[in-house]
Design a protein around this motif. Structure first.
Motif, PDB file in Angstrom:
ATOM      1  N   HIS A   4       0.828  -1.209   0.000  1.00  0.00           N
ATOM      2  CA  HIS A   4       0.000   0.000   0.000  1.00  0.00           C
ATOM      3  C   HIS A   4       0.864   1.261   0.000  1.00  0.00           C
ATOM      4  N   VAL A   8       0.937   1.700  -4.593  1.00  0.00           N
ATOM      5  CA  VAL A   8      -0.355   2.343  -4.871  1.00  0.00           C
ATOM      6  C   VAL A   8      -0.122   3.822  -5.075  1.00  0.00           C
ATOM      7  N   PRO A   9      -0.398   4.355  -6.272  1.00  0.00           N
ATOM      8  CA  PRO A   9      -0.898   3.632  -7.453  1.00  0.00           C
ATOM      9  C   PRO A   9       0.174   2.725  -8.051  1.00  0.00           C
TER      10      PRO A   9
END
Length: 250
Positions: A4, A8-9
């Motif tokens: 995460h 992300v992205p």
């Protein structure tokens, strides 16, 4: 948590290597800038954690392993892509290790064949794997010549240029196929130095693998029986045979 924080992205880059470099730089930067409640950096906590970890029993390889069957054309199909192996491996079941960027095919004798990992429908062909076949099919040499010379490297482009200039394309392909046969028989460690020396000295290329004849050892005079020491044996002369032919013709 790392997924995460860093993925992300989803990262984007020209190649996987570019993406990896950017991600590693991002993670390394966090080692010094992020601290916990006690004021320790992530790098300091990571170093402390490493001291409490046991070493891995074997080096970790981030690769998936599988078995494949080599096709009659000495190709391995993996995830829709094709990879070449030595033609003598045709029909064998072999172990394949698939990494993020590489594919390693392991022969029965433990020899690894390394290819870059490709997308569906792509092909990675090393024409050095087909030397024994190409040595018997001179015209096939002409069909794959640019790729073959690329894979062989020096001194083979110079060898082809010399043969082509002296004999033309068809005969050059026949002679070059014989050179490939010697390369397959003796291996690059022997063939490449021999061919390089032949090019430098002007020796005919197909004679580069002929063993040099050593001069016969002279026998010491005292090793010859006394009765034979005074006998003088004259050497033969090719011109004598010409004279005999003339006499026979008369």
């Amino acid at each position: 948590a790392v997924r995460h924080q860093a993925l992300v992205p989803i990262p984007v880059g020209a190649t996987l290597a570019v993406i990896n470099t950017a991600l590693l730089a991002q993670m390394d930067a966090r080692l010094e800038t992020t601290r916990d409640a006690a004021g320790q950096t992530i790098g300091a906590r990571f170093a402390e954690e490493q001291r409490t970890c046991r070493p891995t029993p074997v080096p970790f390889a981030p690769e998936a392993t599988t078995f494949v069957t080599v096709s009659p054309r000495a190709l391995v199909r993996l995830e829709g892509a094709y990879y070449s192996v030595p033609c003598r491996w045709a029909g064998l079941d072999l172990l394949v290790r698939t990494g993020a960027t590489t594919v390693t095919i392991i022969g029965r004798d433990g020899t690894p064949i390394l290819h870059p990992r490709l997308r569906f429908g792509q092909r990675s062909i090393d024409y050095r794997h087909y030397l024994s076949e190409l040595s018997r099919k001179p015209q096939a040499v002409r069909q794959v010549l640019p790729e073959l010379l690329r894979d062989l490297g020096d001194p083979f482009p110079a060898i082809w240029d010399q043969l082509h200039a002296a004999h033309g394309p068809r005969e050059a392909a026949r002679l070059f196929a014989k050179v490939l046969g010697h390369l397959d028989t003796y291996g690059a460690a022997v063939a490449v130095p021999a061919l390089t020396l032949a090019l430098a000295t002007g020796t005919p290329l197909l004679l580069a693998f002929t063993p040099a004849r050593s001069a016969p050892d002279r026998v010491a005079l005292d090793a010859v029986p006394p009765l034979l020491r005074d006998i003088d044996v004259m050497s033969g002369c090719a011109a004598d045979y010409d004279g005999w032919l003339v006499e026979v013709a008369v």
